[in-house]
Write a protein that holds these residues in place. Structure first.
Motif, mmCIF file in Angstrom:
data_model
loop_
_atom_site.group_PDB
_atom_site.id
_atom_site.type_symbol
_atom_site.label_atom_id
_atom_site.label_comp_id
_atom_site.label_asym_id
_atom_site.label_seq_id
_atom_site.Cartn_x
_atom_site.Cartn_y
_atom_site.Cartn_z
ATOM 1 N N LEU A 93 112.565 19.720 55.494
ATOM 2 C CA LEU A 93 111.749 18.692 56.127
ATOM 3 C C LEU A 93 111.560 19.049 57.597
ATOM 4 O O LEU A 93 112.534 19.345 58.304
ATOM 5 N N ALA A 95 110.171 17.757 61.304
ATOM 6 C CA ALA A 95 109.808 16.578 62.084
ATOM 7 C C ALA A 95 109.501 16.998 63.515
ATOM 8 O O ALA A 95 110.065 17.966 64.028
ATOM 9 N N GLN A 97 109.044 15.690 67.588
ATOM 10 C CA GLN A 97 109.383 14.660 68.563
ATOM 11 C C GLN A 97 108.133 14.274 69.347
ATOM 12 O O GLN A 97 107.537 15.102 70.032
ATOM 13 N N SER A 98 107.741 13.026 69.266
ATOM 14 C CA SER A 98 106.493 12.593 69.898
ATOM 15 C C SER A 98 106.664 12.205 71.360
ATOM 16 O O SER A 98 105.692 12.209 72.116
ATOM 17 N N LEU A 112 105.132 22.065 65.711
ATOM 18 C CA LEU A 112 105.665 22.025 64.345
ATOM 19 C C LEU A 112 104.856 22.930 63.428
ATOM 20 O O LEU A 112 105.412 23.591 62.549
ATOM 21 N N ALA A 138 107.134 9.571 54.290
ATOM 22 C CA ALA A 138 107.701 9.794 55.617
ATOM 23 C C ALA A 138 108.585 8.633 56.055
ATOM 24 O O ALA A 138 109.630 8.837 56.696
ATOM 25 N N ARG A 142 112.576 8.822 57.002
ATOM 26 C CA ARG A 142 113.166 8.331 58.244
ATOM 27 C C ARG A 142 114.439 7.525 57.957
ATOM 28 O O ARG A 142 115.462 7.677 58.635
ATOM 29 N N ILE A 147 116.441 9.370 60.854
ATOM 30 C CA ILE A 147 115.631 10.089 61.844
ATOM 31 C C ILE A 147 115.275 9.133 62.981
ATOM 32 O O ILE A 147 114.761 8.046 62.744
ATOM 33 N N PHE A 151 110.892 10.711 66.555
ATOM 34 C CA PHE A 151 110.550 11.860 65.723
ATOM 35 C C PHE A 151 109.658 11.423 64.561
ATOM 36 O O PHE A 151 109.885 10.373 63.951
ATOM 37 N N CYS A 152 108.662 12.257 64.247
ATOM 38 C CA CYS A 152 107.733 11.970 63.156
ATOM 39 C C CYS A 152 107.919 12.994 62.040
ATOM 40 O O CYS A 152 107.608 14.176 62.228
ATOM 41 N N PRO A 153 108.438 12.582 60.878
ATOM 42 C CA PRO A 153 108.516 13.509 59.738
ATOM 43 C C PRO A 153 107.102 13.849 59.265
ATOM 44 O O PRO A 153 106.320 12.942 58.979
ATOM 45 N N ALA A 154 106.772 15.139 59.203
ATOM 46 C CA ALA A 154 105.373 15.503 58.958
ATOM 47 C C ALA A 154 105.164 16.506 57.837
ATOM 48 O O ALA A 154 104.042 16.630 57.340
#
Length: 204
Positions: A93, A95, A97-98, A112, A138, A142, A147, A151-154
């Motif tokens: 996975l 992810a 960081q935004s 990413l 997603a 999280r 998570i 952070f955005c799992p993408a």
């Protein structure tokens, strides 16, 4: 080593063999494993990818077939992806960081993407294949892996070995046999003005 010498890219110009060999099949060998060393090598390739401003906003959650993380990642996949990705030797996975203490990280997803590409190419170097997937839950990821909000799992990347022969699922067979379609280089690389192919005009 080519992941699949029978289905290379059809490049407009010469490419490195690793890049030409990369593709994203669904027909994976459920009996072939991915070693811890191979998985660590792929993750390391992602770690050293270029990063905007040295921020490196990329994190991975990785599991090997049979362990709890792999099972949890498999359960997060859409039904269509789960139908074939369970045969992978490892699932990763990714992810991004935004934001951090300095503010929004504008290019986190770009980073990413770069890291995912390098994970994939390192897999090819080990004689494996890699298949990035957007089809997963997603929000559940999280929760499952605690998570942090920033952070955005993408993406989930399946790493494994190409299966011998044809996959029993007709839809997967057809998908893997479909020609690899990309725009011609002249349709996506320009110079001077938008739409004018790079290399089409004399260089000064």
């Amino acid at each position: 080593m080519s992941a699949n010498p029978n289905r290379p890219a059809d490049p407009n110009v010469e490419l490195h063999p690793l890049i030409a060999a990369r593709w994203s099949p669904r027909n994976l060998d459920p009996t072939a494993g991915v070693s811890e060393a191979e998985l660590l090598s792929a993750l390391e390739a992602g770690r050293v990818a270029a990063s905007w401003g040295g921020t490196f906003p990329v994190r991975f959650v990785a599991g090997m077939r049979g362990d709890e993380t792999f099972t949890a990642l498999t359960d997060l996949l859409t039904e269509g992806n789960r139908a074939w990705a369970h045969a992978a030797g490892a699932l990763v996975l990714g992810a991004a960081q935004s934001r951090n203490a300095k503010g929004d990280l504008e290019y986190a997803m770009f980073d990413l993407g770069l890291a995912t590409a390098q994970v994939s190419l390192q897999a090819v170097a080990h004689g494996m294949v890699a298949h990035p997937m957007a089809g997963f839950d997603a929000d559940a990821a999280r929760t499952q892996f605690a998570i942090p909000d920033e952070f955005c799992p993408a993406v989930v990347i399946a790493l494994g070995h190409l299966g011998a022969g044809e996959h029993p699922d007709e839809a997967i067979r057809e998908s893997d046999a479909r020609p690899r379609r990309r725009p011609a280089l002249a349709e996506m690389a320009f110079a001077g003005t938008w739409g004018r192919p790079f290399g089409a005009a004399p260089r000064e």
